[in-house]
Design a protein around this motif. Structure first.
Motif, PDB file in Angstrom:
ATOM      1  N   GLU A 212       0.829  -1.200   0.000  1.00  0.00           N
ATOM      2  CA  GLU A 212       0.000   0.000   0.000  1.00  0.00           C
ATOM      3  C   GLU A 212       0.867   1.254   0.000  1.00  0.00           C
ATOM      4  OE1 GLU A 212      -3.521   2.177  -0.126  1.00  0.00           O
ATOM      5  OE2 GLU A 212      -3.126   0.037  -0.455  1.00  0.00           O
ATOM      6  N   ARG A 215       2.291   1.688  -3.423  1.00  0.00           N
ATOM      7  CA  ARG A 215       1.251   2.179  -4.333  1.00  0.00           C
ATOM      8  C   ARG A 215       0.996   3.675  -4.107  1.00  0.00           C
ATOM      9  NH1 ARG A 215      -2.449  -1.016  -2.832  1.00  0.00           N
ATOM     10  NH2 ARG A 215      -2.039  -2.650  -4.383  1.00  0.00           N
ATOM     11  N   ARG A 216       0.956   4.058  -2.833  1.00  0.00           N
ATOM     12  CA  ARG A 216       0.742   5.474  -2.545  1.00  0.00           C
ATOM     13  C   ARG A 216       1.919   6.324  -3.016  1.00  0.00           C
ATOM     14  NH1 ARG A 216      -3.309   6.296   1.324  1.00  0.00           N
ATOM     15  NH2 ARG A 216      -4.903   4.695   0.939  1.00  0.00           N
ATOM     16  N   SER A 218       3.913   5.610  -5.495  1.00  0.00           N
ATOM     17  CA  SER A 218       3.838   5.703  -6.965  1.00  0.00           C
ATOM     18  C   SER A 218       2.801   6.725  -7.397  1.00  0.00           C
ATOM     19  CB  SER A 218       3.495   4.327  -7.544  1.00  0.00           C
ATOM     20  OG  SER A 218       4.485   3.379  -7.203  1.00  0.00           O
ATOM     21  N   GLU A 219       1.647   6.669  -6.718  1.00  0.00           N
ATOM     22  CA  GLU A 219       0.611   7.641  -7.067  1.00  0.00           C
ATOM     23  C   GLU A 219       1.085   9.069  -6.783  1.00  0.00           C
ATOM     24  OE1 GLU A 219      -2.772   6.486  -4.847  1.00  0.00           O
ATOM     25  OE2 GLU A 219      -3.245   4.731  -6.082  1.00  0.00           O
ATOM     26  N   ALA A 220       1.793   9.225  -5.651  1.00  0.00           N
ATOM     27  CA  ALA A 220       2.298  10.567  -5.325  1.00  0.00           C
ATOM     28  C   ALA A 220       3.318  11.038  -6.357  1.00  0.00           C
ATOM     29  CB  ALA A 220       2.921  10.553  -3.924  1.00  0.00           C
ATOM     30  N   VAL A 222       3.469  10.105  -9.470  1.00  0.00           N
ATOM     31  CA  VAL A 222       2.744  10.432 -10.707  1.00  0.00           C
ATOM     32  C   VAL A 222       2.103  11.815 -10.604  1.00  0.00           C
ATOM     33  CG1 VAL A 222       0.773   9.799 -12.147  1.00  0.00           C
ATOM     34  CG2 VAL A 222       2.359   8.031 -11.338  1.00  0.00           C
ATOM     35  N   ILE A 223       1.506  12.065  -9.435  1.00  0.00           N
ATOM     36  CA  ILE A 223       0.860  13.369  -9.249  1.00  0.00           C
ATOM     37  C   ILE A 223       1.891  14.498  -9.304  1.00  0.00           C
ATOM     38  CG2 ILE A 223      -0.395  14.788  -7.589  1.00  0.00           C
ATOM     39  CD1 ILE A 223      -1.805  12.238  -6.652  1.00  0.00           C
TER      40      ILE A 223
END
Length: 286
Positions: A212, A215-216, A218-220, A222-223
């Motif tokens: 998790e 994943r967070r 990676s999302e951060a 990307v953002i």
């Protein structure tokens, strides 16, 4: 004459004593709660009930004195082998009542020993058909089977079985030790399984946490990348072909980096280029 009178008195006294003894032997006072068996010339004649009774002296004799009250028979402890070859120690207590004194007196030599032996034999037979766990936890079932097994037999002796109770039914000393060791091993096994299950759950939760977090992250990223892209696009759109704003921004970043380097503990000297503008143009590729 005196000798004759003396002899007569002695004979009279002896006759009187004989009569008293005879009357006494013919009168029987049976106490409450008892029945007496009377034999006449060695053969059963009658049963005397509580109260005043009369018999024929020197012909009738009381051969047995039976109680009408309930009798408590203690059944001695004995080792019994169960169906799964476990050794247990069991004893019981039987409550009986003499319903027919004649049969109890002449039907068996000693009804107490006979009943004790009968109960022990039936107890071994009943428990021998059961596993250890069933034998230790089925007192009522053993009691019911035991009562059914001996009631008809002792009825032939004029005795009624009121009830029979299992006092103790426990594993032998050796069996108890083996059971304690088995219980300890089972507790240890459960503790090991519980610990392993806990470690597994903790590992799964930790892995899920790392997944998790990744994943967070990676999302951060990307953002952040999208935000940087938009910022660059907005800056590029605003600046266009003008060099001065770009040089100003790069110079500001360059000087900030140099300032951070100067604050480092390992930094002894910071040298700025003489021609900062040329340096910035070099960064811009011009």
């Amino acid at each position: 004459m005196n000798d004759i009178n003396t002899g007569t008195l002695m004979i009279t006294g002896l006759v009187f004593v004989f009569i008293l003894v005879t009357v006494a032997k013919g009168v029987r006072l049976v106490p409450q709660g008892s029945n007496w068996i009377v034999q006449r010339l060695g053969k059963y004649h009658s049963t005397l009930r509580p109260g005043l009774n009369f018999t024929i002296p020197y012909v009738d004799e009381v051969s047995h004195k039976m109680t009408t009250k309930d009798i408590v028979l203690d059944i001695p402890s004995q080792e019994v082998i169960t169906k799964d070859n476990a050794v247990i120690i069991a004893n019981a207590v039987a409550y009986i009542n003499i319903a027919n004194p004649q049969l109890a007196a002449y039907g068996v030599e000693d009804f107490t020993i006979a009943i004790q032996t009968l109960v022990q034999t039936n107890l071994r037979s009943i428990i021998g058909e059961m596993d250890l766990d069933d034998a230790l936890s089925s007192r009522d079932l053993i009691k019911a089977k035991l009562k059914d097994g001996i009631s008809d037999d002792i009825k032939d002796w004029g005795i009624t079985l009121k009830t029979v109770e299992i006092q103790d039914i426990n594993p032998s000393v050796t069996m108890q030790k083996a059971m304690e060791e088995q219980a300890a091993a089972e507790r240890q096994r459960r503790a090991t399984v519980t610990k392993a299950t806990g470690d597994k759950a903790a590992s799964i939760l930790e892995a899920e946490g790392r997944l998790e977090a990744s994943r967070r992250d990676s999302e951060a990223q990307v953002i952040l990348a999208e935000a940087s892209q938009k910022a660059i696009e907005m800056v590029s759109s605003a600046i266009g072909d003008q060099e001065l704003p770009v040089m100003y921004l790069l110079g500001e970043k360059y000087i900030g980096s140099i300032e951070q380097m100067s604050l480092s503990d390992n930094s002894k000297m910071v040298v700025l280029p003489a021609d900062l503008q040329a340096t910035l143009k070099g960064l811009m590729g011009k």
